[in-house]
Design an enzyme around this catalytic site. Structure first.
Site, PDB file in Angstrom:
ATOM      1  CE  LYS A  86      41.392  46.473  39.115  1.00 47.06           C
ATOM      2  NZ  LYS A  86      42.070  47.541  39.382  1.00 47.06           N
ATOM      3  CB  ILE A  87      42.062  38.151  37.244  1.00 47.97           C
ATOM      4  CG1 ILE A  87      41.911  37.622  38.636  1.00 47.97           C
ATOM      5  CG2 ILE A  87      42.579  37.326  36.437  1.00 47.97           C
ATOM      6  CD1 ILE A  87      41.187  36.350  38.753  1.00 47.97           C
TER       7      ILE A  87
END
Ligand code: E4P
Length: 226
Positions: A86-87
């Site tokens: 997750k960015i």
């Protein structure tokens, strides 16, 4: 539609897995803080509990693409396949999304507040983009509409990226996106449970039980007793 549990609380995750047809778990640093355990230990416990093919989404903290790439490598090594990196969307984040996706690593773009952010993350190769529905509602925008716009933009431009709508506070928000055919949602155990609970259904069940007791002349009987 994929349905994920937005939590790092093992008790809650177990409760939902026991009852509902869910597909994995999403976390973020705040969710890990709420679990109050060492982050990697907790993530490993979650990984060990959920089924082998289930998704586990884990957020990176680095502020540079280079740092995010290293974190992604570490997370994949510690937590294995089906880990989604997750960015948060920002320039360095998008750079990292592009690099990781080109290496076949699953990326989830997060902290999305605008349709354009969702679209760019999709074009950078993210598998999922996570608009924050309730947080958008709280600042005077329409979170459901933003999620729908992203879904439409991704679809009309032929991108495979799916919306992973996040940050829900009520079942109506989930229902609206489900009706629209959104790719996936992630919600807390409390919100997920409320998708099924309904007072009128509980009353109907009570009435059926009472009628059965009247019929057989004793309480708490089931079909097994006959
Ligand atoms: C999931 O990807 C998000 O991190 C999460 O849903 C944010 O939810 P919140 O607005 O309840 O913190």
């Amino acid at each position: 539609m994929l349905m994920l549990i937005d939590s790092a609380d093992l008790k809650g995750i177990r409760r939902i897995y026991d009852m509902f047809p869910v597909d994995g778990v999403t976390t973020n640093p705040t969710i890990l803080k709420n679990a109050g355990q060492s982050p990697m230990e907790q993530l490993k416990k979650i990984r060990a509990f959920i089924p082998h093919g289930a998704q586990l989404h884990v957020q990176t903290l680095s502020s540079t693409a280079e740092g995010i790439l290293k974190e992604a490598e570490h997370l994949l090594m510690e937590l294995g396949d089906n880990t989604y990196i997750k960015i948060p969307v920002c320039n360095e984040g998008v750079k990292a999304m592009k690099l990781l996706s080109s290496r076949g690593i699953n990326v989830t773009a997060t902290a999305i507040y605008t349709a354009m952010q969702g679209f760019i993350a999709g074009k950078a190769g993210a598998k999922f983009v996570a608009p924050y529905v309730n947080r958008l509602d709280n600042i005077g925008f329409d979170g459901v509409e933003v999620a729908k716009n992203i879904h439409d933009m991704l679809t009309c431009h032929g991108l495979e990226t799916k919306v992973l709508a996040a940050s829900f506070k009520n079942t109506q928000q989930v229902l609206s996106l489900c009706e629209y055919g959104i790719g996936s949602i992630t919600a807390s155990p409390d919100v997920l449970e409320q998708l099924v609970n309904h007072q009128i259904t509980s009353l109907a069940i009570q009435d059926f039980n009472k009628d059965f007791s009247d019929l057989v002349g004793a309480p708490d009987k089931t079909m097994l007793d006959f």
